[in-house]
Design an enzyme around this catalytic site. Structure first.
Site, PDB file in Angstrom:
ATOM      1  N   HIS A   1       0.868  -1.177   0.000  1.00  0.00           N
ATOM      2  CA  HIS A   1       0.000   0.000   0.000  1.00  0.00           C
ATOM      3  C   HIS A   1       0.899   1.219   0.000  1.00  0.00           C
ATOM      4  O   HIS A   1       1.948   1.213   0.626  1.00  0.00           O
ATOM      5  CB  HIS A   1      -0.890  -0.009   1.252  1.00  0.00           C
ATOM      6  CG  HIS A   1      -2.036   0.936   1.168  1.00  0.00           C
ATOM      7  ND1 HIS A   1      -1.915   2.268   1.450  1.00  0.00           N
ATOM      8  CD2 HIS A   1      -3.336   0.734   0.816  1.00  0.00           C
ATOM      9  CE1 HIS A   1      -3.084   2.844   1.279  1.00  0.00           C
ATOM     10  NE2 HIS A   1      -3.966   1.952   0.891  1.00  0.00           N
TER      11      HIS A   1
ATOM     12  N   ASP B   1      -8.000  -5.028   0.306  1.00  0.00           N
ATOM     13  CA  ASP B   1      -8.525  -5.755  -0.845  1.00  0.00           C
ATOM     14  C   ASP B   1      -8.182  -7.231  -0.830  1.00  0.00           C
ATOM     15  O   ASP B   1      -8.752  -8.004  -1.593  1.00  0.00           O
ATOM     16  CB  ASP B   1      -7.975  -5.136  -2.143  1.00  0.00           C
ATOM     17  CG  ASP B   1      -8.501  -3.736  -2.320  1.00  0.00           C
ATOM     18  OD1 ASP B   1      -9.713  -3.565  -2.189  1.00  0.00           O
ATOM     19  OD2 ASP B   1      -7.703  -2.826  -2.563  1.00  0.00           O
TER      20      ASP B   1
HETATM   21  N1  ACO Z   1       4.058  -7.611  -5.031  1.00  0.00           N
HETATM   22  C1  ACO Z   1       5.393  -7.662  -5.224  1.00  0.00           C
HETATM   23  N2  ACO Z   1       6.219  -6.619  -5.048  1.00  0.00           N
HETATM   24  C2  ACO Z   1       5.685  -5.463  -4.664  1.00  0.00           C
HETATM   25  C3  ACO Z   1       4.284  -5.319  -4.436  1.00  0.00           C
HETATM   26  C4  ACO Z   1       3.466  -6.445  -4.631  1.00  0.00           C
HETATM   27  N3  ACO Z   1       2.157  -6.380  -4.441  1.00  0.00           N
HETATM   28  N4  ACO Z   1       4.013  -4.048  -4.060  1.00  0.00           N
HETATM   29  C5  ACO Z   1       5.188  -3.396  -4.050  1.00  0.00           C
HETATM   30  N5  ACO Z   1       6.186  -4.256  -4.406  1.00  0.00           N
HETATM   31  C6  ACO Z   1       7.637  -3.941  -4.462  1.00  0.00           C
HETATM   32  C7  ACO Z   1       7.979  -3.085  -5.652  1.00  0.00           C
HETATM   33  O1  ACO Z   1       8.315  -3.869  -6.780  1.00  0.00           O
HETATM   34  C8  ACO Z   1       9.139  -2.299  -5.113  1.00  0.00           C
HETATM   35  O2  ACO Z   1      10.278  -3.132  -5.110  1.00  0.00           O
HETATM   36  P1  ACO Z   1      11.758  -2.491  -5.349  1.00  0.00           P
HETATM   37  O3  ACO Z   1      11.959  -1.540  -4.212  1.00  0.00           O
HETATM   38  O4  ACO Z   1      12.671  -3.671  -5.327  1.00  0.00           O
HETATM   39  O5  ACO Z   1      11.680  -1.808  -6.674  1.00  0.00           O
HETATM   40  C9  ACO Z   1       8.762  -2.049  -3.657  1.00  0.00           C
HETATM   41  O6  ACO Z   1       7.915  -3.164  -3.307  1.00  0.00           O
HETATM   42  C10 ACO Z   1       8.032  -0.750  -3.424  1.00  0.00           C
HETATM   43  O7  ACO Z   1       6.962  -0.707  -4.351  1.00  0.00           O
HETATM   44  P2  ACO Z   1       6.257   0.607  -4.867  1.00  0.00           P
HETATM   45  O8  ACO Z   1       5.497   0.300  -6.126  1.00  0.00           O
HETATM   46  O9  ACO Z   1       7.241   1.735  -4.909  1.00  0.00           O
HETATM   47  O10 ACO Z   1       5.251   0.866  -3.699  1.00  0.00           O
HETATM   48  P3  ACO Z   1       4.098   1.848  -3.767  1.00  0.00           P
HETATM   49  O11 ACO Z   1       3.884   2.269  -2.371  1.00  0.00           O
HETATM   50  O12 ACO Z   1       4.275   2.887  -4.785  1.00  0.00           O
HETATM   51  O13 ACO Z   1       2.888   0.924  -4.319  1.00  0.00           O
HETATM   52  C11 ACO Z   1       0.929  -0.283  -4.527  1.00  0.00           C
HETATM   53  C12 ACO Z   1       1.768   0.643  -3.644  1.00  0.00           C
HETATM   54  C13 ACO Z   1       0.610   0.365  -5.890  1.00  0.00           C
HETATM   55  C14 ACO Z   1      -0.402  -0.520  -3.808  1.00  0.00           C
HETATM   56  C15 ACO Z   1       1.695  -1.595  -4.744  1.00  0.00           C
HETATM   57  O14 ACO Z   1       2.056  -2.154  -3.498  1.00  0.00           O
HETATM   58  C16 ACO Z   1       0.891  -2.610  -5.563  1.00  0.00           C
HETATM   59  O15 ACO Z   1       0.916  -2.556  -6.797  1.00  0.00           O
HETATM   60  N6  ACO Z   1       0.170  -3.547  -4.885  1.00  0.00           N
HETATM   61  C17 ACO Z   1      -0.683  -4.467  -5.559  1.00  0.00           C
HETATM   62  C18 ACO Z   1      -1.980  -3.779  -5.984  1.00  0.00           C
HETATM   63  C19 ACO Z   1      -2.915  -3.535  -4.822  1.00  0.00           C
HETATM   64  O16 ACO Z   1      -3.149  -4.390  -3.975  1.00  0.00           O
HETATM   65  N7  ACO Z   1      -3.520  -2.327  -4.819  1.00  0.00           N
HETATM   66  C20 ACO Z   1      -4.505  -1.953  -3.779  1.00  0.00           C
HETATM   67  C21 ACO Z   1      -4.079  -0.779  -2.991  1.00  0.00           C
HETATM   68  S1  ACO Z   1      -5.184  -0.536  -1.673  1.00  0.00           S
HETATM   69  C22 ACO Z   1      -6.452   0.396  -2.266  1.00  0.00           C
HETATM   70  O17 ACO Z   1      -6.407   1.052  -3.246  1.00  0.00           O
HETATM   71  C23 ACO Z   1      -7.690   0.406  -1.456  1.00  0.00           C
END
Ligand code: ACO
Length: 435
Positions: free
Chosen positions: A309, A366
């Site tokens: 998140h 979610d």
């Molecule tokens: N699975 C695997 N790796 C992940 C995931 C995941 N779900 N989420 C983040 N990471 C990794 C990224 O690849 C990144 O790795 P790195 O540092 O080696 O490059 C690191 O964790 C940080 O990720 P970011 O994308 O910078 O984190 P951010 O805070 O921007 O993203 C997000 C948050 C978009 C929710 C992301 O975690 C994601 O895509 N999750 C899956 C989708 C999801 O569940 N969305 C619902 C959000 S809740 C809502 O809207 C109510």
């Protein structure tokens, strides 16, 4: 030393001509007030994704992502989920205080008064393809409400604003239900004021006009809980979209339609649908290690949906409540969903894995909400539509709050990285050449 320039931000109690004020909120980190950064220093602040930007002052919802805390108007989400109901929470978000019995009565009556749709709106549904995604239909129909109530509302009038906010909360269940029944080719039931808000959504989704519909109180309570948990989440993408659209003085129905469009994306409200698809794709507990390995592989675009998140770097407090509700509903219905087993095992494995620990990736709301909604009979493409019904309470509260702000239209700036000045070649012939 490289040739880059740096600004050294230091917090001090000394005031000089380069000082920028630090603003304290009631909770959470302080904010540097950079409003005069450009006029005084000729500099813009660069913050793509708004990771360090407070776009407004707000007193509606507080999130502490490091501690896993979520408060609506100061009340912890867990307490509201246990003791309150969605309509009371909507009132709280809009007005800042829990309603007295008389205020609650009046609010219920107002929702009961406005929960029908203008019959002409029903003709809009028929214009969509039967296989259209309910969110596509909702964007269109909610936007179309602005064509029905634009002339009768003056957004400078607080009573008109309140009526528009209540109309939106009241009408959303029928719009969501009709987006589904239309695609299923089923006749649409109307709201009935003998039911509470969530029971009404259930009966309009699953009931038929030629039969009584017996609302299952366990399912109604679970749905109400989902609505409470999703009602607001401070300045997320869809709420910021609503605020940005509203800053121009735009019609509130059109602004909420913009919020629905933003919510639809898989990184936001579409994630619960994406979680379920992922769990189905994984298929069995044995395949979990393969899925975890793919999620960790930087050359693979696969992510563990429902994990991570932007704000929560700890457990999303909503995920525990929803996991418990999913277990309750499955036990109550005597169902055994293999996807719940996969989800629970996946969570267990991921939470012990260095990759997820290091990056503070925990299950978000979610991760279990799709399993719960599926157990209740909601088709997968309705998950985000239910989220939109809930979030309408938050969107309209932010819209109401915004009306008291005095900074005018929102207008972000940019760091321009395109071509510098160049001139159009005089010899060029831009005309279409026909052969
Ligand atoms: N699975 C695997 N790796 C992940 C995931 C995941 N779900 N989420 C983040 N990471 C990794 C990224 O690849 C990144 O790795 P790195 O540092 O080696 O490059 C690191 O964790 C940080 O990720 P970011 O994308 O910078 O984190 P951010 O805070 O921007 O993203 C997000 C948050 C978009 C929710 C992301 O975690 C994601 O895509 N999750 C899956 C989708 C999801 O569940 N969305 C619902 C959000 S809740 C809502 O809207 C109510």
């Amino acid at each position: 030393m490289d040739d880059k320039k740096y600004v050294n931000a230091q917090i001090t109690d000394k005031l000089d001509e380069s000082s920028l004020p630090v603003l304290d909120g009631t909770l959470g980190p302080a904010a540097v007030d950079i409003q005069t950064l450009y006029s005084r220093h000729g500099l813009l602040a660069y913050d793509p994704g708004f990771r360090s930007t407070a776009s407004c002052k707000s007193s509606i919802t507080f999130v502490d992502g490091d501690k896993g805390v979520l408060l609506y108007r100061g009340y912890p989400i867990e307490e509201l989920a246990e003791h309150s109901d969605f309509v009371e929470v909507a009132y709280l978000l809009m007005h800042g205080e829990l309603p007295t019995p008389a205020q609650r009565h009046e609010f219920d009556a107002a929702i009961g008064m406005h929960n029908l749709l203008h019959e002409q709106i029903m003709t809009f549904f028929r214009g969509f393809r039967r296989d259209a995604h309910p969110m596509a239909v909702m964007v269109g129909v909610v936007g179309a409400l602005s064509a029905f109530y634009h002339d009768v509302m003056d957004i400078r009038n607080p009573e008109d604003r309140l009526r528009a906010a209540i109309r939106l909360i009241a009408k959303m269940p029928m719009i969501a239900a009709a987006s589904f029944t239309y695609s299923a080719g089923r006749p649409q039931r109307y709201p009935n004021n003998k039911y509470d808000y969530s029971s009404n959504l259930l009966q309009m989704m699953f009931g038929a006009p030629n039969q009584e519909y017996a609302v299952d109180p366990v399912l109604a309570r679970a749905l109400d809980c989902i609505l409470i948990l999703h009602a607001d989440h401070e300045q997320n993408a869809s709420t910021s979209t609503v605020r940005l659209a509203a800053s121009s003085g735009a019609n509130p129905f059109a602004c909420i339609a913009a919020g629905i469009a933003s919510l639809w994306g898989p990184a936001h409200g579409g994630a619960n649908e994406a979680v379920l698809k992922m769990l189905m794709e994984i298929g069995s507990v044995e395949n979990i290690p393969k899925a975890i390995a793919r999620a960790k592989d930087k050359n693979d675009s696969f992510r563990l949906m429902g994990f991570g998140h932007r704000i929560y770097k700890n457990f999303d407090p909503r995920s525990r409540v929803i996991q418990q509700q999913a277990k309750n509903v499955l036990t109550h219905l005597g169902k055994n969903d293999p996807l719940l087993d996969i989800a629970m095992r996946l969570e267990e494995i991921a939470l012990k894995d260095e990759y997820f620990i290091e990056r503070k990736l925990y299950p978000n709301v979610d991760f279990y909400s799709g399993i719960l909604l599926r157990a209740m009979g909601f088709p997968m493409n309705m998950f985000t539509a239910v989220f939109a019904v809930a979030r309408t309470a938050g969107w309209v509260s932010h819209w109401l709050e915004l009306q008291h702000e005095s900074h005018g239209i929102d207008r972000p700036r940019q760091l321009y990285v395109g071509s510098t000045l160049r001139h159009y070649p005089g010899e060029r012939q831009p005309k279409l050449v026909r052969k």
